[in-house]
Design a protein around this motif. Structure first.
Motif, PDB file in Angstrom:
ATOM      1  N   ASN A  26      15.034  -3.031 -32.293  1.00 27.33           N
ATOM      2  CA  ASN A  26      14.536  -1.784 -32.855  1.00 27.33           C
ATOM      3  C   ASN A  26      15.601  -0.775 -33.232  1.00 27.33           C
ATOM      4  O   ASN A  26      15.365   0.065 -34.077  1.00 27.33           O
ATOM      5  CB  ASN A  26      13.554  -1.130 -31.885  1.00 27.33           C
ATOM      6  CG  ASN A  26      12.287  -1.928 -31.768  1.00 27.33           C
ATOM      7  OD1 ASN A  26      11.857  -2.559 -32.717  1.00 27.33           O
ATOM      8  ND2 ASN A  26      11.696  -1.920 -30.597  1.00 27.33           N
ATOM      9  N   SER A  66      16.268  -5.912 -23.834  1.00 23.63           N
ATOM     10  CA  SER A  66      15.702  -6.414 -22.583  1.00 23.63           C
ATOM     11  C   SER A  66      16.409  -7.711 -22.211  1.00 23.63           C
ATOM     12  O   SER A  66      17.006  -8.381 -23.050  1.00 23.63           O
ATOM     13  CB  SER A  66      14.194  -6.640 -22.739  1.00 23.63           C
ATOM     14  OG  SER A  66      13.946  -7.548 -23.783  1.00 23.63           O
ATOM     15  N   ARG A 101      13.525   7.380 -22.874  1.00 23.06           N
ATOM     16  CA  ARG A 101      13.257   7.930 -24.203  1.00 23.06           C
ATOM     17  C   ARG A 101      13.003   9.415 -24.025  1.00 23.06           C
ATOM     18  O   ARG A 101      12.075   9.827 -23.319  1.00 23.06           O
ATOM     19  CB  ARG A 101      12.055   7.243 -24.846  1.00 23.06           C
ATOM     20  CG  ARG A 101      11.759   7.817 -26.232  1.00 23.06           C
ATOM     21  CD  ARG A 101      10.751   7.004 -26.991  1.00 23.06           C
ATOM     22  NE  ARG A 101      11.379   5.719 -27.307  1.00 23.06           N
ATOM     23  CZ  ARG A 101      10.712   4.613 -27.540  1.00 23.06           C
ATOM     24  NH1 ARG A 101       9.393   4.617 -27.494  1.00 23.06           N
ATOM     25  NH2 ARG A 101      11.343   3.498 -27.821  1.00 23.06           N
ATOM     26  N   THR A 104       9.337  11.015 -25.159  1.00 30.79           N
ATOM     27  CA  THR A 104       8.119  10.690 -24.417  1.00 30.79           C
ATOM     28  C   THR A 104       8.312  10.585 -22.910  1.00 30.79           C
ATOM     29  O   THR A 104       7.344  10.583 -22.161  1.00 30.79           O
ATOM     30  CB  THR A 104       7.548   9.342 -24.897  1.00 30.79           C
ATOM     31  OG1 THR A 104       8.510   8.315 -24.641  1.00 30.79           O
ATOM     32  CG2 THR A 104       7.203   9.396 -26.373  1.00 30.79           C
ATOM     33  N   GLU A 106       9.384   7.890 -21.516  1.00 30.69           N
ATOM     34  CA  GLU A 106       9.265   6.474 -21.142  1.00 30.69           C
ATOM     35  C   GLU A 106      10.593   5.987 -20.555  1.00 30.69           C
ATOM     36  O   GLU A 106      11.661   6.440 -20.974  1.00 30.69           O
ATOM     37  CB  GLU A 106       8.913   5.616 -22.364  1.00 30.69           C
ATOM     38  CG  GLU A 106       7.536   5.910 -22.933  1.00 30.69           C
ATOM     39  CD  GLU A 106       7.336   5.234 -24.268  1.00 30.69           C
ATOM     40  OE1 GLU A 106       6.395   4.433 -24.383  1.00 30.69           O
ATOM     41  OE2 GLU A 106       8.132   5.523 -25.193  1.00 30.69           O
ATOM     42  N   THR A 107      10.492   5.055 -19.608  1.00 33.70           N
ATOM     43  CA  THR A 107      11.716   4.538 -18.981  1.00 33.70           C
ATOM     44  C   THR A 107      11.729   3.010 -19.052  1.00 33.70           C
ATOM     45  O   THR A 107      10.718   2.376 -19.345  1.00 33.70           O
ATOM     46  CB  THR A 107      11.798   4.965 -17.507  1.00 33.70           C
ATOM     47  OG1 THR A 107      10.674   4.458 -16.806  1.00 33.70           O
ATOM     48  CG2 THR A 107      11.867   6.482 -17.374  1.00 33.70           C
ATOM     49  N   ASP A 109      12.292  -0.856 -20.088  1.00 34.33           N
ATOM     50  CA  ASP A 109      12.085  -1.585 -21.346  1.00 34.33           C
ATOM     51  C   ASP A 109      11.217  -0.813 -22.323  1.00 34.33           C
ATOM     52  O   ASP A 109      11.361  -0.951 -23.546  1.00 34.33           O
ATOM     53  CB  ASP A 109      11.461  -2.965 -21.075  1.00 34.33           C
ATOM     54  CG  ASP A 109      12.456  -3.965 -20.540  1.00 34.33           C
ATOM     55  OD1 ASP A 109      13.679  -3.712 -20.654  1.00 34.33           O
ATOM     56  OD2 ASP A 109      12.014  -5.011 -20.005  1.00 34.33           O
ATOM     57  N   ASP A 110      10.290   0.002 -21.828  1.00 28.94           N
ATOM     58  CA  ASP A 110       9.431   0.801 -22.708  1.00 28.94           C
ATOM     59  C   ASP A 110      10.232   1.804 -23.519  1.00 28.94           C
ATOM     60  O   ASP A 110       9.827   2.202 -24.609  1.00 28.94           O
ATOM     61  CB  ASP A 110       8.366   1.540 -21.905  1.00 28.94           C
ATOM     62  CG  ASP A 110       7.379   0.587 -21.237  1.00 28.94           C
ATOM     63  OD1 ASP A 110       7.202  -0.534 -21.769  1.00 28.94           O
ATOM     64  OD2 ASP A 110       6.801   0.963 -20.205  1.00 28.94           O
ATOM     65  N   ALA A 111      11.360   2.232 -23.000  1.00 34.92           N
ATOM     66  CA  ALA A 111      12.191   3.216 -23.700  1.00 34.92           C
ATOM     67  C   ALA A 111      13.016   2.578 -24.813  1.00 34.92           C
ATOM     68  O   ALA A 111      13.539   3.277 -25.673  1.00 34.92           O
ATOM     69  CB  ALA A 111      13.122   3.918 -22.705  1.00 34.92           C
TER      70      ALA A 111
END
Length: 112
Positions: A26, A66, A101, A104, A106-107, A109-111
């Motif tokens: 990404n 990841s 991130r 948001t 988020e921490t 892998d979600d970040a």
């Protein structure tokens, strides 16, 4: 999570970006840097005078991925950046303790 950092030749940047896009990576950070490895620079002649270029232009690419993508990312960078000549660069992989991130919160892998 891992941070994959590669130092490559500048003209290979687009090929590396495309290879990583195919893996659905990404985001990435690219920085213009100077350095040398086994090359130890080279000599050039400019207006009749010879001088030594100790630091060569390179691009440092950093990608947070990841754990399950690490090997494929390293392989993609290696294939895309390879010219077969000295100075192709290096790839380094190191552990990333935490990612957040900012927008948001988020921490992990979600970040990414």
């Amino acid at each position: 999570m891992k941070m994959v950092m590669a130092v490559i030749k500048p003209h290979k940047m687009d090929a590396v970006r495309e290879a990583l896009s195919e893996l659905a990576v990404n985001g990435m950070t690219a920085t213009e840097v100077k350095g040398y490895g086994r090359q130890r620079g080279h000599t050039e002649i400019y207006r009749g005078a010879e001088y030594t270029v100790n630091f060569l232009p390179k691009v440092k690419v950093e990608v947070a991925v990841s754990d399950d993508l690490v090997d494929r990312v390293v392989e993609a960078i290696q294939e895309a950046a390879r010219t077969g000549k000295i100075g192709d660069g290096k790839v380094f992989v190191y552990d990333m303790g935490k990612a957040v991130r900012i927008r948001t919160g988020e921490t992990g892998d979600d970040a990414l």
